[in-house]
Design a protein around this motif. Structure first.
Motif, PDB file in Angstrom:
ATOM      1  N   ALA A  19       0.834  -1.211   0.000  1.00  0.00           N
ATOM      2  CA  ALA A  19       0.000   0.000   0.000  1.00  0.00           C
ATOM      3  C   ALA A  19       0.867   1.259   0.000  1.00  0.00           C
ATOM      4  CB  ALA A  19      -0.947   0.003   1.195  1.00  0.00           C
ATOM      5  N   GLU A  20       1.947   1.271   0.786  1.00  0.00           N
ATOM      6  CA  GLU A  20       2.837   2.435   0.816  1.00  0.00           C
ATOM      7  C   GLU A  20       3.537   2.621  -0.524  1.00  0.00           C
ATOM      8  OE1 GLU A  20       4.014   2.451   5.558  1.00  0.00           O
ATOM      9  OE2 GLU A  20       5.045   1.081   4.193  1.00  0.00           O
ATOM     10  N   ALA A  21       3.982   1.521  -1.118  1.00  0.00           N
ATOM     11  CA  ALA A  21       4.641   1.602  -2.425  1.00  0.00           C
ATOM     12  C   ALA A  21       3.674   2.124  -3.485  1.00  0.00           C
ATOM     13  CB  ALA A  21       5.191   0.237  -2.823  1.00  0.00           C
ATOM     14  N   GLU A  22       2.429   1.694  -3.421  1.00  0.00           N
ATOM     15  CA  GLU A  22       1.433   2.196  -4.370  1.00  0.00           C
ATOM     16  C   GLU A  22       1.218   3.694  -4.201  1.00  0.00           C
ATOM     17  OE1 GLU A  22      -1.785  -0.486  -3.454  1.00  0.00           O
ATOM     18  OE2 GLU A  22      -1.172  -1.909  -5.024  1.00  0.00           O
ATOM     19  N   ARG A  23       1.222   4.183  -2.966  1.00  0.00           N
ATOM     20  CA  ARG A  23       1.081   5.624  -2.725  1.00  0.00           C
ATOM     21  C   ARG A  23       2.283   6.396  -3.263  1.00  0.00           C
ATOM     22  NH1 ARG A  23      -0.920   3.963   2.469  1.00  0.00           N
ATOM     23  NH2 ARG A  23       0.891   4.813   3.563  1.00  0.00           N
ATOM     24  N   ILE A  24       3.471   5.815  -3.125  1.00  0.00           N
ATOM     25  CA  ILE A  24       4.680   6.462  -3.650  1.00  0.00           C
ATOM     26  C   ILE A  24       4.599   6.547  -5.173  1.00  0.00           C
ATOM     27  CG2 ILE A  24       7.182   6.176  -3.978  1.00  0.00           C
ATOM     28  CD1 ILE A  24       7.196   5.030  -1.059  1.00  0.00           C
ATOM     29  N   VAL A  25       4.210   5.457  -5.816  1.00  0.00           N
ATOM     30  CA  VAL A  25       4.082   5.463  -7.271  1.00  0.00           C
ATOM     31  C   VAL A  25       3.060   6.500  -7.721  1.00  0.00           C
ATOM     32  CG1 VAL A  25       3.310   4.080  -9.259  1.00  0.00           C
ATOM     33  CG2 VAL A  25       4.901   3.093  -7.581  1.00  0.00           C
ATOM     34  N   ALA A  26       1.960   6.607  -6.990  1.00  0.00           N
ATOM     35  CA  ALA A  26       0.909   7.574  -7.331  1.00  0.00           C
ATOM     36  C   ALA A  26       1.239   8.989  -6.854  1.00  0.00           C
ATOM     37  CB  ALA A  26      -0.422   7.126  -6.728  1.00  0.00           C
ATOM     38  N   ARG A  27       2.298   9.101  -6.044  1.00  0.00           N
ATOM     39  CA  ARG A  27       2.661  10.390  -5.413  1.00  0.00           C
ATOM     40  C   ARG A  27       1.474  10.976  -4.678  1.00  0.00           C
ATOM     41  NH1 ARG A  27       7.443  12.830  -9.172  1.00  0.00           N
ATOM     42  NH2 ARG A  27       8.339  10.828  -9.490  1.00  0.00           N
ATOM     43  N   ALA A  28       0.815  10.096  -3.928  1.00  0.00           N
ATOM     44  CA  ALA A  28      -0.403  10.463  -3.208  1.00  0.00           C
ATOM     45  C   ALA A  28      -0.275  10.028  -1.752  1.00  0.00           C
ATOM     46  CB  ALA A  28      -1.616   9.792  -3.861  1.00  0.00           C
ATOM     47  N   PRO A  29       0.314  10.874  -0.906  1.00  0.00           N
ATOM     48  CA  PRO A  29       0.505  10.469   0.493  1.00  0.00           C
ATOM     49  C   PRO A  29      -0.815  10.348   1.244  1.00  0.00           C
ATOM     50  CG  PRO A  29       1.024  12.791   0.220  1.00  0.00           C
ATOM     51  CD  PRO A  29       0.766  12.229  -1.156  1.00  0.00           C
ATOM     52  N   ALA A  30      -0.852   9.398   2.156  1.00  0.00           N
ATOM     53  CA  ALA A  30      -1.974   9.298   3.092  1.00  0.00           C
ATOM     54  C   ALA A  30      -1.720  10.313   4.204  1.00  0.00           C
ATOM     55  CB  ALA A  30      -2.053   7.885   3.667  1.00  0.00           C
ATOM     56  N   THR A  31      -2.722  10.584   4.991  1.00  0.00           N
ATOM     57  CA  THR A  31      -2.575  11.570   6.056  1.00  0.00           C
ATOM     58  C   THR A  31      -1.440  11.230   7.011  1.00  0.00           C
ATOM     59  OG1 THR A  31      -4.829  10.762   6.443  1.00  0.00           O
ATOM     60  CG2 THR A  31      -4.438  13.070   6.828  1.00  0.00           C
ATOM     61  N   GLU A  32      -1.204   9.948   7.250  1.00  0.00           N
ATOM     62  CA  GLU A  32      -0.157   9.558   8.203  1.00  0.00           C
ATOM     63  C   GLU A  32       1.252   9.619   7.607  1.00  0.00           C
ATOM     64  OE1 GLU A  32      -1.550   5.606   6.377  1.00  0.00           O
ATOM     65  OE2 GLU A  32      -2.522   7.426   7.049  1.00  0.00           O
ATOM     66  N   ASP A  33       1.363   9.757   6.299  1.00  0.00           N
ATOM     67  CA  ASP A  33       2.682   9.821   5.665  1.00  0.00           C
ATOM     68  C   ASP A  33       3.328  11.176   5.912  1.00  0.00           C
ATOM     69  OD1 ASP A  33       2.519   7.241   4.544  1.00  0.00           O
ATOM     70  OD2 ASP A  33       1.485   8.004   2.768  1.00  0.00           O
ATOM     71  N   ARG A  34       4.586  11.168   6.273  1.00  0.00           N
ATOM     72  CA  ARG A  34       5.366  12.409   6.419  1.00  0.00           C
ATOM     73  C   ARG A  34       6.420  12.401   5.338  1.00  0.00           C
ATOM     74  NH1 ARG A  34       6.543  12.994  12.814  1.00  0.00           N
ATOM     75  NH2 ARG A  34       5.240  14.838  12.998  1.00  0.00           N
TER      76      ARG A  34
END
Length: 168
Positions: A19-34
């Motif tokens: 899930a984190e890798a998918e967010r990185i690829v999408a350049r779409a951080p979740a609220t908890e990502d810093r």
């Protein structure tokens, strides 16, 4: 197998989840990502894509996956480091890393690479390989400072490797 983060003097190396890798690829951080300014860079996106490819083709690579480099002081992700997959037939792993421009030159890459190489050694691999584009002298110095040695070059890339003494 659940892999936990590990710490160095100034950094936390956090194993990426799918899930984190998918967010990185999408350049779409979740609220908890810093994420520090500039993260993820193109190299982080490429590394996350590679990690997702390994997961899809071979399953979770366990400790031989991708890690986010986070500062311990504030938890912000400032780059990535990891293995390009499990050890090859000769029991070697290939490593890659990158940092956002604002933290380059602070020794973070060397600190993170030393920790990653020690992790690989503890897992019983025979050694590690890495490479850097010919003009990227800073990355070449990182590998040398982390204990890797020059192993050759072609018209584009300089190659490095380290052979591990077996853990007894």
């Amino acid at each position: 197998m659940k892999i936990t983060s590990f710490v160095t003097g100034r950094l936390l190396l956090h194993p990426l989840t799918v899930a984190e890798a998918e967010r990185i690829v999408a350049r779409a951080p979740a609220t908890e990502d810093r994420w520090a300014p500039g993260y993820p860079a193109d190299g982080d996106v490429a590394g996350a894509r590679g990690f997702l490819g390994v997961c899809a083709a071979q399953g979770d690579p366990g400790v031989f996956g991708a890690y986010e480099i986070r500062r311990r002081t504030d938890g912000a992700a400032v780059g990535g480091i990891g293995f390009h997959g499990p050890p090859d037939d000769e029991r070697f792993v290939t490593v890659g890393y990158g940092l956002v421009p604002d933290v380059r030159g602070l020794g973070y890459a060397t600190e993170a690479l030393r920790a990653l190489l020690e992790l690989a050694r503890e897992q019983g691999v025979a050694g590690a390989k890495g490479d850097a584009d010919l003009p990227n002298v800073a990355s070449q110095r990182v590998m040398e400072a982390a204990g890797m040695r020059y192993a050759g070059e072609d018209e584009r890339v300089r190659y490095y490797r380290v052979d591990f003494t077996p853990v007894v």
